[in-house]
Design a protein around this motif. Structure first.
Motif, short mmCIF file in Angstrom:
data_model
loop_
_atom_site.label_atom_id
_atom_site.label_comp_id
_atom_site.label_asym_id
_atom_site.label_seq_id
_atom_site.Cartn_x
_atom_site.Cartn_y
_atom_site.Cartn_z
N CYS A 3 -46.64 -33.82 43.81
CA CYS A 3 -46.74 -34.13 45.24
C CYS A 3 -48.15 -34.51 45.66
CB CYS A 3 -46.25 -32.96 46.08
SG CYS A 3 -44.46 -32.82 46.09
N HIS A 29 -40.36 -40.89 43.39
CA HIS A 29 -40.68 -39.57 43.95
C HIS A 29 -40.27 -39.46 45.42
CE1 HIS A 29 -42.94 -35.75 44.16
NE2 HIS A 29 -43.16 -36.13 45.44
N CYS A 33 -38.21 -36.51 47.05
CA CYS A 33 -39.03 -35.49 47.70
C CYS A 33 -39.10 -35.72 49.21
CB CYS A 33 -40.42 -35.46 47.10
SG CYS A 33 -41.48 -34.26 47.95
N CYS A 36 -42.81 -35.46 50.76
CA CYS A 36 -43.67 -36.63 50.61
C CYS A 36 -43.16 -37.84 51.39
CB CYS A 36 -43.81 -37.01 49.13
SG CYS A 36 -44.85 -35.83 48.24
ZN LIG Z 1 -43.43 -34.78 46.67
#
Ligand SMILES: [Zn+2]
Length: 209
Positions: A3, A29, A33, A36
């Protein structure tokens, strides 16, 4: 990718400065996520598709406030109109009505009460200005047998409010004491002695001013 690494790269990514390989890693990602991707949305200023509930309430509040504001504006407009009307009324009254006083501008009441003679002047729909002067009445030997008060009506102004109602009383008025009020209007002179009207003299128009 971790992250913190993704978040470090996101500004460059947003500016298109990252390599294609990095881009793929970052995009992969971001899809998985939430933390993020939220960070990225906030950074780029992308508006979320669904408005939070608080914003809907705010919108309703704003509409409510606009309605309230409109009501206040209408009330204010009415107040301004009423104020303007009052001013026009007063101004025309003042400019047109400030003049010599006619006996008909005043409601007169006089008479005798247990505490003597009285006289009361009430302007009819306006404001009165009077000037007064009192002198003694003497007999042929110089004894004071009463008082004579001259009340000269100076001006009359038509206005919103009735002002300047005046009253006099003389406790000594009676058989042995003369109490006389001489009212000088622009059209006539009225004399009241011990609560009784004793003369009313018209003033010729040439003498009026
Ligand atoms: Zn992340």
């Amino acid at each position: 990718m971790k992250c913190d690494v993704v978040q470090d790269l996101l500004p460059s990514y947003a500016d298109g400065l990252t390599s294609e390989e990095s881009n793929r890693e970052i995009e992969k990602h971001l899809k998985t996520c939430e933390k993020c991707s939220k960070y990225y949305r906030e950074m780029t200023g992308e508006v979320p598709e669904i408005l939070p509930k608080a914003d809907v309430t705010d919108a309703a509040l704003i509409v409510g406030m606009r309605k309230k504001r409109k009501k206040v504006l209408i009330a204010a407009a009415f107040a301004v109109i009423i104020l303007a009307a009052a001013l026009v009324w007063t101004f025309t009254g003042y400019s047109m009505g400030s003049r010599n006083v006619l006996s008909s501008d005043v409601k007169l009441s006089y008479g005798l009460k247990e505490n003597g003679a009285y006289l009361e002047l009430t302007p009819k729909g306006g404001e009165l200005e009077f000037n007064g002067m009192t002198e003694n009445i003497e007999d042929s030997s110089g004894n004071i047998i009463g008082t004579r008060t001259y009340l000269k009506a100076l001006s009359f102004r038509k206005g919103l409010f009735v002002k300047g109602s005046m009253g006099w009383e003389n406790e000594m008025a009676g058989d042995a004491y003369i109490c006389e009020w001489v009212l000088e209007f622009s059209d006539k002179t009225i004399t009241i002695r011990n609560g009784e009207l004793i003369s009313e003299e018209n003033i010729s128009s040439s003498e009026q001013n």
